[in-house]
Structure formats: structure tokens, C-alpha cells
Design a protein around this motif. Structure first.
Motif, PDB file in Angstrom:
ATOM      1  N   LYS A   1     -23.676   6.611 -37.728  1.00  0.00           N
ATOM      2  CA  LYS A   1     -23.501   6.133 -36.352  1.00  0.00           C
ATOM      3  C   LYS A   1     -23.096   4.663 -36.257  1.00  0.00           C
ATOM      4  O   LYS A   1     -22.408   4.275 -35.320  1.00  0.00           O
ATOM      5  CB  LYS A   1     -24.751   6.396 -35.518  1.00  0.00           C
ATOM      6  CG  LYS A   1     -25.944   5.555 -35.874  1.00  0.00           C
ATOM      7  CD  LYS A   1     -27.118   5.897 -34.997  1.00  0.00           C
ATOM      8  CE  LYS A   1     -28.302   5.028 -35.354  1.00  0.00           C
ATOM      9  NZ  LYS A   1     -29.401   5.228 -34.441  1.00  0.00           N
ATOM     10  N   ASP A   2     -23.498   3.843 -37.200  1.00  0.00           N
ATOM     11  CA  ASP A   2     -23.155   2.421 -37.154  1.00  0.00           C
ATOM     12  C   ASP A   2     -21.744   2.147 -37.667  1.00  0.00           C
ATOM     13  O   ASP A   2     -21.217   1.058 -37.473  1.00  0.00           O
ATOM     14  CB  ASP A   2     -24.160   1.605 -37.971  1.00  0.00           C
ATOM     15  CG  ASP A   2     -25.553   1.652 -37.353  1.00  0.00           C
ATOM     16  OD1 ASP A   2     -25.654   1.807 -36.125  1.00  0.00           O
ATOM     17  OD2 ASP A   2     -26.534   1.540 -38.110  1.00  0.00           O
TER      18      ASP A   2
ATOM     19  N   SER B   1     -19.031   4.194 -36.894  1.00  0.00           N
ATOM     20  CA  SER B   1     -18.015   4.710 -35.986  1.00  0.00           C
ATOM     21  C   SER B   1     -18.629   5.044 -34.633  1.00  0.00           C
ATOM     22  O   SER B   1     -19.647   5.736 -34.552  1.00  0.00           O
ATOM     23  CB  SER B   1     -17.366   5.965 -36.577  1.00  0.00           C
ATOM     24  OG  SER B   1     -16.590   6.637 -35.620  1.00  0.00           O
ATOM     25  N   GLU B   2     -17.976   4.580 -33.587  1.00  0.00           N
ATOM     26  CA  GLU B   2     -18.421   4.892 -32.233  1.00  0.00           C
ATOM     27  C   GLU B   2     -18.274   6.389 -31.950  1.00  0.00           C
ATOM     28  O   GLU B   2     -19.095   6.995 -31.268  1.00  0.00           O
ATOM     29  CB  GLU B   2     -17.599   4.085 -31.224  1.00  0.00           C
ATOM     30  CG  GLU B   2     -18.064   4.225 -29.803  1.00  0.00           C
ATOM     31  CD  GLU B   2     -17.264   3.347 -28.856  1.00  0.00           C
ATOM     32  OE1 GLU B   2     -16.908   3.852 -27.785  1.00  0.00           O
ATOM     33  OE2 GLU B   2     -16.993   2.182 -29.191  1.00  0.00           O
ATOM     34  N   GLU B   3     -17.226   6.984 -32.499  1.00  0.00           N
ATOM     35  CA  GLU B   3     -17.003   8.425 -32.319  1.00  0.00           C
ATOM     36  C   GLU B   3     -18.130   9.236 -32.953  1.00  0.00           C
ATOM     37  O   GLU B   3     -18.635  10.190 -32.355  1.00  0.00           O
ATOM     38  CB  GLU B   3     -15.655   8.824 -32.929  1.00  0.00           C
ATOM     39  CG  GLU B   3     -15.317  10.281 -32.758  1.00  0.00           C
ATOM     40  CD  GLU B   3     -13.966  10.646 -33.351  1.00  0.00           C
ATOM     41  OE1 GLU B   3     -13.642  11.837 -33.330  1.00  0.00           O
ATOM     42  OE2 GLU B   3     -13.244   9.751 -33.837  1.00  0.00           O
TER      43      GLU B   3
ATOM     44  N   ASP C   1     -21.167   8.198 -33.497  1.00  0.00           N
ATOM     45  CA  ASP C   1     -22.362   7.954 -32.707  1.00  0.00           C
ATOM     46  C   ASP C   1     -22.374   8.820 -31.454  1.00  0.00           C
ATOM     47  O   ASP C   1     -23.368   9.477 -31.150  1.00  0.00           O
ATOM     48  CB  ASP C   1     -22.471   6.473 -32.355  1.00  0.00           C
ATOM     49  CG  ASP C   1     -23.787   6.139 -31.681  1.00  0.00           C
ATOM     50  OD1 ASP C   1     -24.826   6.730 -32.055  1.00  0.00           O
ATOM     51  OD2 ASP C   1     -23.782   5.286 -30.777  1.00  0.00           O
ATOM     52  N   LYS C   2     -21.262   8.852 -30.731  1.00  0.00           N
ATOM     53  CA  LYS C   2     -21.182   9.629 -29.489  1.00  0.00           C
ATOM     54  C   LYS C   2     -21.351  11.114 -29.753  1.00  0.00           C
ATOM     55  O   LYS C   2     -22.153  11.787 -29.112  1.00  0.00           O
ATOM     56  CB  LYS C   2     -19.854   9.364 -28.788  1.00  0.00           C
ATOM     57  CG  LYS C   2     -19.722  10.082 -27.469  1.00  0.00           C
ATOM     58  CD  LYS C   2     -18.374   9.841 -26.859  1.00  0.00           C
ATOM     59  CE  LYS C   2     -18.172  10.551 -25.554  1.00  0.00           C
ATOM     60  NZ  LYS C   2     -18.753  11.850 -25.410  1.00  0.00           N
TER      61      LYS C   2
END
Length: 117
Positions: A43-44, A46-48, A50-51
Motif C-alpha cells: 500500500k505504501d 502505490s496509491e492504486e 492502497d485503494k
């Protein structure tokens, strides 16, 4: 296809990582644990990731709540139908999520309660 400014997530493009993260849910007996670990670890980076990981985790929590309620409703026989629907959804929805992830299409699991925002 990777964008130029995109960072790899453990050697993979974020959409490929999300594909694997969603498909791993198809494995019974702990696939969901591996999927959540993949989300936490990636998650840290890539924002994708994480989402999509939040969406997936919210769905897993929601699915568990729905399964418990359906199990209780089996006493009055309504729960059996709900359990069948949940079983089909637990197979079909991760596949849809994986396809959407690899194509970078925005998508959320249906009927998901947003516990993690």
C-alpha cells in the motif's frame, strides 16, 4: 501497460499486483489472509494498490458479516438462499475485480460496507 512515473510494487506493475491480490481470494483456507498481507505490504508503494486493497478488505469484512447473518437466518430457511448467493459472489466478484484492476478500470465490490476509508 506501465506509466513512465509509476513505481513498481515488489517487481510488478501496480495493476498486475492488484490482479494477483484479488485473484488470491479465490483460494480457500487463507487466500484472504495472503491478499490482506499483500495489500499491507504494497500500500505504501502505490496509491492504486492502497485503494484496491481497501476496497477488497472492506468487501471481505462485509462478506463475513453477511455470511454470519445468513447462517443465523438458516434457522428460518431464508439463509440458505443468501449463503448460495454469497458463495457465487465469493467466486465471481474477485475475478471481476482482477479484470478491472489489470485494465485500470475503477470498480468497487458491490454491497460493501466502507469500514476502511
Amino acid at each position: 501497460m506501465m506509466e513512465n512515473n509509476e513505481q513498481l510494487v515488489h517487481g510488478m506493475a501496480p495493476n498486475t499486483y492488484c490482479l494477483i491480490m484479488n485473484l488470491i481470494n479465490l483460494f480457500t483456507g487463507g487466500g484472504w489472509i495472503i491478499a490482506i498481507i499483500m495489500w499491507v505490504v504494497g500500500k505504501d508503494k502505490s496509491e492504486e494498490v492502497d485503494k484496491r486493497g481497501k476496497d477488497m478488505t472492506n468487501w471481505l469484512i462485509s462478506w463475513t458479516i453477511y455470511a454470519i447473518i445468513s447462517g443465523i437466518l438458516c434457522i428460518i430457511f431464508v439463509g440458505f438462499i443468501l449463503l448460495i448467493i454469497l458463495g457465487i459472489g465469493s467466486f465471481v466478484l474477485p475475478i471481476i475485480a482482477a479484470i478491472k484492476a489489470i485494465n485500470r478500470d475503477p470498480w468497487k465490490y458491490p454491497l460493501t460496507i466502507q469500514f476502511i476509508k
